[in-house]
Design a protein around this motif. Structure first.
Motif, mmCIF file in Angstrom:
data_model
loop_
_atom_site.group_PDB
_atom_site.id
_atom_site.type_symbol
_atom_site.label_atom_id
_atom_site.label_comp_id
_atom_site.label_asym_id
_atom_site.label_seq_id
_atom_site.Cartn_x
_atom_site.Cartn_y
_atom_site.Cartn_z
ATOM 1 N N SER A 31 0.828 -1.192 0.000
ATOM 2 C CA SER A 31 0.000 0.000 0.000
ATOM 3 C C SER A 31 0.867 1.249 0.000
ATOM 4 O O SER A 31 2.064 1.188 0.291
ATOM 5 C CB SER A 31 -0.937 0.008 1.212
ATOM 6 N N CYS A 32 0.249 2.354 -0.327
ATOM 7 C CA CYS A 32 0.969 3.618 -0.413
ATOM 8 C C CYS A 32 0.032 4.715 0.079
ATOM 9 O O CYS A 32 -0.998 4.987 -0.552
ATOM 10 C CB CYS A 32 1.387 3.859 -1.846
ATOM 11 N N PHE A 51 -5.718 14.093 -2.961
ATOM 12 C CA PHE A 51 -5.536 12.746 -3.509
ATOM 13 C C PHE A 51 -6.358 12.521 -4.761
ATOM 14 O O PHE A 51 -5.883 11.909 -5.726
ATOM 15 C CB PHE A 51 -5.885 11.736 -2.417
ATOM 16 N N ASN A 52 -7.596 13.000 -4.773
ATOM 17 C CA ASN A 52 -8.465 12.686 -5.910
ATOM 18 C C ASN A 52 -8.144 13.512 -7.161
ATOM 19 O O ASN A 52 -8.824 13.372 -8.179
ATOM 20 C CB ASN A 52 -9.943 12.843 -5.529
ATOM 21 N N ARG A 53 -7.112 14.309 -7.098
ATOM 22 C CA ARG A 53 -6.662 15.043 -8.296
ATOM 23 C C ARG A 53 -5.498 14.347 -8.987
ATOM 24 O O ARG A 53 -5.011 14.830 -10.012
ATOM 25 C CB ARG A 53 -6.247 16.465 -7.913
ATOM 26 N N TYR A 54 -5.071 13.224 -8.416
ATOM 27 C CA TYR A 54 -3.892 12.548 -8.948
ATOM 28 C C TYR A 54 -4.187 11.116 -9.345
ATOM 29 O O TYR A 54 -4.805 10.362 -8.587
ATOM 30 C CB TYR A 54 -2.756 12.565 -7.918
ATOM 31 N N ALA A 75 -10.941 7.974 0.742
ATOM 32 C CA ALA A 75 -11.101 8.391 2.142
ATOM 33 C C ALA A 75 -9.801 8.206 2.913
ATOM 34 O O ALA A 75 -9.458 9.018 3.781
ATOM 35 C CB ALA A 75 -12.223 7.605 2.793
ATOM 36 N N LYS A 76 -9.074 7.152 2.574
ATOM 37 C CA LYS A 76 -7.813 6.870 3.271
ATOM 38 C C LYS A 76 -6.605 7.441 2.541
ATOM 39 O O LYS A 76 -5.480 7.311 3.017
ATOM 40 C CB LYS A 76 -7.645 5.363 3.441
#
Length: 125
Positions: A20-21, A28-31, A74-75
């Motif tokens: 995991s990373c 986050f949701n832009r990448y 979310a995480k």
């Protein structure tokens, strides 16, 4: 921006492992996110990528039927589930984040702005 990869380790051939990373300091949701790997003496190579929406994924033929990339907004975490591992999967696995939304671009390291430190996966025969 920080990408913290974890979950690597020693596993026997045929078994499974998930790495995991976790991302911080980034929206986050832009990448889009990608996984690359580098084996001893070899160039770093593309493994899998997932669009920033999470709806589109791509992986190299060598792992397509065995590895699955996913993400949890979310995480702020991207995962790589690796099944039926083989000794040739032994490598340092790196996660990366990039702004591109063109899936074909995501196979290139140049598409990524940020990189994690890598986590070592060793598959014994």
């Amino acid at each position: 921006v920080q990408l913290q990869a974890s979950g690597g380790g020693l596993v026997q051939a045929g078994n499974s492992l998930s790495v995991s990373c976790a991302a911080s300091g980034v929206t986050f949701n832009r990448y889009s996110m990608g996984w690359f790997r580098q084996s001893p003496g070899k160039e770093r190579e593309f493994v899998a990528a997932i669009h920033r929406s999470g709806g589109v994924k791509y992986s190299t033929d060598a792992v397509k039927s065995r590895f699955t990339i996913s993400r949890d907004h979310a995480k702020k975490t991207v995962y790589l589930q690796m099944n039926s591992l083989r000794p040739e999967d032994t490598a340092v696995y790196y996660c990366a984040a990039g702004p591109s939304v063109i899936l074909s671009n995501l196979q290139s390291q140049n598409a990524y702005a940020y990189w994690g430190q890598g986590t070592l996966v060793t598959v014994s025969s």
